[in-house]
Write a protein that holds these residues in place. Structure first.
Motif, PDB file in Angstrom:
ATOM      1  N   SER A 143      -3.422   7.357   9.044  1.00 56.38           N
ATOM      2  CA  SER A 143      -4.291   6.584   8.145  1.00 56.38           C
ATOM      3  C   SER A 143      -3.733   6.608   6.728  1.00 56.38           C
ATOM      4  N   ASP A 144      -3.216   7.749   6.305  1.00 58.67           N
ATOM      5  CA  ASP A 144      -2.633   7.875   4.969  1.00 58.67           C
ATOM      6  C   ASP A 144      -1.429   6.941   4.840  1.00 58.67           C
ATOM      7  N   THR A 145      -0.578   6.927   5.873  1.00 58.88           N
ATOM      8  CA  THR A 145       0.600   6.043   5.873  1.00 58.88           C
ATOM      9  C   THR A 145       0.166   4.580   5.835  1.00 58.88           C
ATOM     10  N   ALA A 146      -0.848   4.229   6.645  1.00 55.86           N
ATOM     11  CA  ALA A 146      -1.331   2.842   6.685  1.00 55.86           C
ATOM     12  C   ALA A 146      -1.917   2.440   5.334  1.00 55.86           C
ATOM     13  N   LEU A 147      -2.660   3.334   4.711  1.00 57.73           N
ATOM     14  CA  LEU A 147      -3.243   3.029   3.399  1.00 57.73           C
ATOM     15  C   LEU A 147      -2.144   2.848   2.350  1.00 57.73           C
ATOM     16  N   SER A 148      -1.112   3.698   2.426  1.00 58.59           N
ATOM     17  CA  SER A 148       0.019   3.548   1.491  1.00 58.59           C
ATOM     18  C   SER A 148       0.687   2.196   1.681  1.00 58.59           C
ATOM     19  N   ASN A 149       0.862   1.772   2.937  1.00 63.88           N
ATOM     20  CA  ASN A 149       1.471   0.454   3.214  1.00 63.88           C
ATOM     21  C   ASN A 149       0.605  -0.675   2.678  1.00 63.88           C
ATOM     22  N   ILE A 150      -0.715  -0.546   2.862  1.00 63.72           N
ATOM     23  CA  ILE A 150      -1.627  -1.584   2.355  1.00 63.72           C
ATOM     24  C   ILE A 150      -1.551  -1.657   0.833  1.00 63.72           C
ATOM     25  N   ILE A 151      -1.535  -0.487   0.166  1.00 60.16           N
ATOM     26  CA  ILE A 151      -1.452  -0.454  -1.299  1.00 60.16           C
ATOM     27  C   ILE A 151      -0.144  -1.096  -1.765  1.00 60.16           C
ATOM     28  N   ASN A 152       0.957  -0.750  -1.078  1.00 59.86           N
ATOM     29  CA  ASN A 152       2.254  -1.340  -1.437  1.00 59.86           C
ATOM     30  C   ASN A 152       2.242  -2.853  -1.223  1.00 59.86           C
ATOM     31  N   ASN A 153       1.628  -3.311  -0.126  1.00 65.78           N
ATOM     32  CA  ASN A 153       1.532  -4.762   0.130  1.00 65.78           C
ATOM     33  C   ASN A 153       0.690  -5.446  -0.928  1.00 65.78           C
ATOM     34  N   LEU A 154      -0.401  -4.801  -1.344  1.00 65.12           N
ATOM     35  CA  LEU A 154      -1.262  -5.377  -2.388  1.00 65.12           C
ATOM     36  C   LEU A 154      -0.513  -5.454  -3.722  1.00 65.12           C
TER      37      LEU A 154
END
Length: 159
Positions: A135-146
């Motif tokens: 979940s932490d990795t997925a959230l980091s990816n979402i933040i980077n995409n945003l």
């Protein structure tokens, strides 16, 4: 956190069960020792009774034949009493030992079950940790995409 609370609650429950079984086993052992002390006291009283009866038989003023008959009768009665008492205490010992053995088997089974429970808790903890990491990795990816989308929108606005 709910899974961690469940894990903590299971660990507290297991700890309480182990402590309760330890206390019960300790009480069984103390009870067994108390029973041994009572048996020892009874055997000492029986020894005193035998001594007293021997003195009484020796001090009789009857003729020799009468004394001999009385002594044999008393001795026979005492032998019967002693055999009966010793047999009952042997039965009592055996019952106590069997109960203690059964308690130990129950505790062993309980501890085995709790070890399996702890193993399952460890597996659940590992799964929760992996899920949190993913979940932490997925959230980091979402933040980077945003951030990248925000940069693209800013660049498009400038153009």
């Amino acid at each position: 956190t709910s899974a961690l609370n469940d894990i903590e609650n299971k660990l507290v429950f297991i700890n309480n069960e182990v402590q309760s079984n330890y206390v019960n086993t300790r009480r069984s052992i103390e009870d067994f020792h108390n029973r041994l002390d009572k048996i020892d006291d009874t055997l000492q009283q029986l020894s005193k009774r035998l001594d007293s009866l021997h003195i009484n038989v020796s001090s009789m003023s009857d003729d020799i034949m009468s004394r001999e008959e009385n002594f044999e009768r008393i001795q026979s009665e005492i032998k019967i009493d002693v055999v009966r008492i010793i047999q009952s205490y042997c039965d009592y010992y055996n019952d106590s030992i069997n109960k203690l053995s059964d308690d130990m088997i129950t505790i062993k089974s309980f501890l085995s079950t709790k070890c399996i429970d702890l193993s399952n808790v460890c597996k659940t903890t590992t799964a929760v940790s992996t899920t949190l990491s993913n979940s932490d990795t997925a959230l980091s990816n979402i933040i980077n995409n945003l951030k990248e989308s925000d940069n693209n929108l800013s660049n498009n606005k400038v153009n």
